[in-house]
Scaffold this motif. Structure first.
Motif, short mmCIF file in Angstrom:
data_model
loop_
_atom_site.label_atom_id
_atom_site.label_comp_id
_atom_site.label_asym_id
_atom_site.label_seq_id
_atom_site.Cartn_x
_atom_site.Cartn_y
_atom_site.Cartn_z
N SER A 1 1.80 -1.18 -6.55
CA SER A 1 0.74 -0.17 -5.97
C SER A 1 -0.50 -1.43 -7.04
N LEU B 1 -3.57 -4.01 -6.28
CA LEU B 1 -4.84 -4.45 -6.41
C LEU B 1 -5.42 -5.47 -7.14
N TYR C 1 -5.52 -8.12 -4.94
CA TYR C 1 -6.85 -8.43 -4.55
C TYR C 1 -8.22 -8.44 -4.97
N LEU D 1 -1.47 4.84 -3.53
CA LEU D 1 -2.21 3.63 -3.77
C LEU D 1 -1.74 2.52 -3.09
N MET E 1 -3.81 0.03 -0.81
CA MET E 1 -4.08 -1.18 -0.47
C MET E 1 -3.37 -1.80 0.37
#
Length: 268
Positions: A155, A159, A162, A249, A253
């Motif tokens: 996760s 994040l 990105y 998360l 995502m």
């Protein structure tokens, strides 16, 4: 989102290829080759044992075992965090030519480093045997801790991958941020360097123990030591919170990627 998950499953062969190529790239053009998977964590332990145990005279009973567990667990985290952040940018040329779920790239990094972590566990087992530290029945919880760390890094990697596409400075800042995490977490120090530390702001004094108690890295590393070294249960509450938060998360995502992947292509 369901369609995006299906698209990710269709690309499992590519994921396997990326993991294999990542493992080969780690030791490309080196004389010792894959032996570095074992030698690297061993040398880390030797260096920190010399600095802390011998030069500074710190440590304690079975300090070498304490070190090897912390350093092997940390190595998976550090390499995944730093590599995942630039994983999408690294494959920009492929992304601009062929449609692929962009989540594959940070996910492949996490699994690549998990395999390296598995070899690190061989070093951990060697230290446990050499120093006569016998894990108790609590070692059955080891797969659970590994699962929590895996989901946490998956996760977090998605994040960071990105964000870094749009904020390239993140890649440079991560080196310094992970260094802070290293010393704040109980990797080479019992309780981390922040245990008992105080921050004075005017007339107010803030004890920084909460940065250790609620630090997910500290919870994971301490749980490894509990089951492998101290024959006690891991921090079930902390691990459960990390797992649930990481799973949430992860799904957020995936949904975010599925709706915004066209922005990634434009940014590259």
């Amino acid at each position: 989102m369901k369609n995006y998950f299906q698209e990710m499953l269709k690309r499992k062969d590519l994921l396997i290829y990326l993991v294999k190529s990542g493992l080969k790239a780690d030791n490309r053009n080196s004389y010792l080759g894959y032996f570095w998977w074992l030698l690297d964590p061993l040398l880390n332990v030797v260096v920190y044992y010399f600095l802390i145990g011998i030069v500074l005279g710190r440590g304690g009973e079975n300090f070498a075992v304490f070190l090897v567990i912390g350093l092997v667990a940390w190595r998976w985290m550090q390499t995944t965090i730093n590599s995942s952040a630039k994983s999408i940018m690294k494959h920009g040329s492929i992304i601009n030519q062929v449609y692929l779920p962009k989540t594959i790239f940070p996910i492949s990094i996490t699994f690549t480093q998990m395999i390296n972590f598995a070899f690190g566990l061989i070093i951990v087992a060697t230290f446990l045997a050499f120093f006569g530290v016998m894990p108790g029945w609590q070692s059955i919880y080891l797969p659970l801790i590994i699962l929590v760390q895996l989901v946490f890094l998956l996760s977090l990697g998605m994040l960071l991958a990105y964000i870094t596409v749009f904020v390239r400075d993140i890649d440079h800042l991560l080196t310094h941020f992970t260094r802070i995490l290293f010393y704040a977490s109980p990797i080479i120090w019992e309780g981390g360097r922040l245990r008992g530390a105080e921050l004075e702001i005017g007339n107010n004094v803030i004890v920084l123990d909460f940065l250790v108690d609620y630090n997910p890295i500290a919870i994971i590393v301490d749980s490894y030591r509990n089951v492998l070294m101290y024959q006690t249960d891991p921090n079930f509450l902390g691990l459960t919170i990390i797992l649930i938060a990481s799973f949430i998360l992860f799904n957020i995502m995936v949904k975010f990627y599925s709706k915004n992947e066209h922005k990634i292509i434009k940014a590259l």
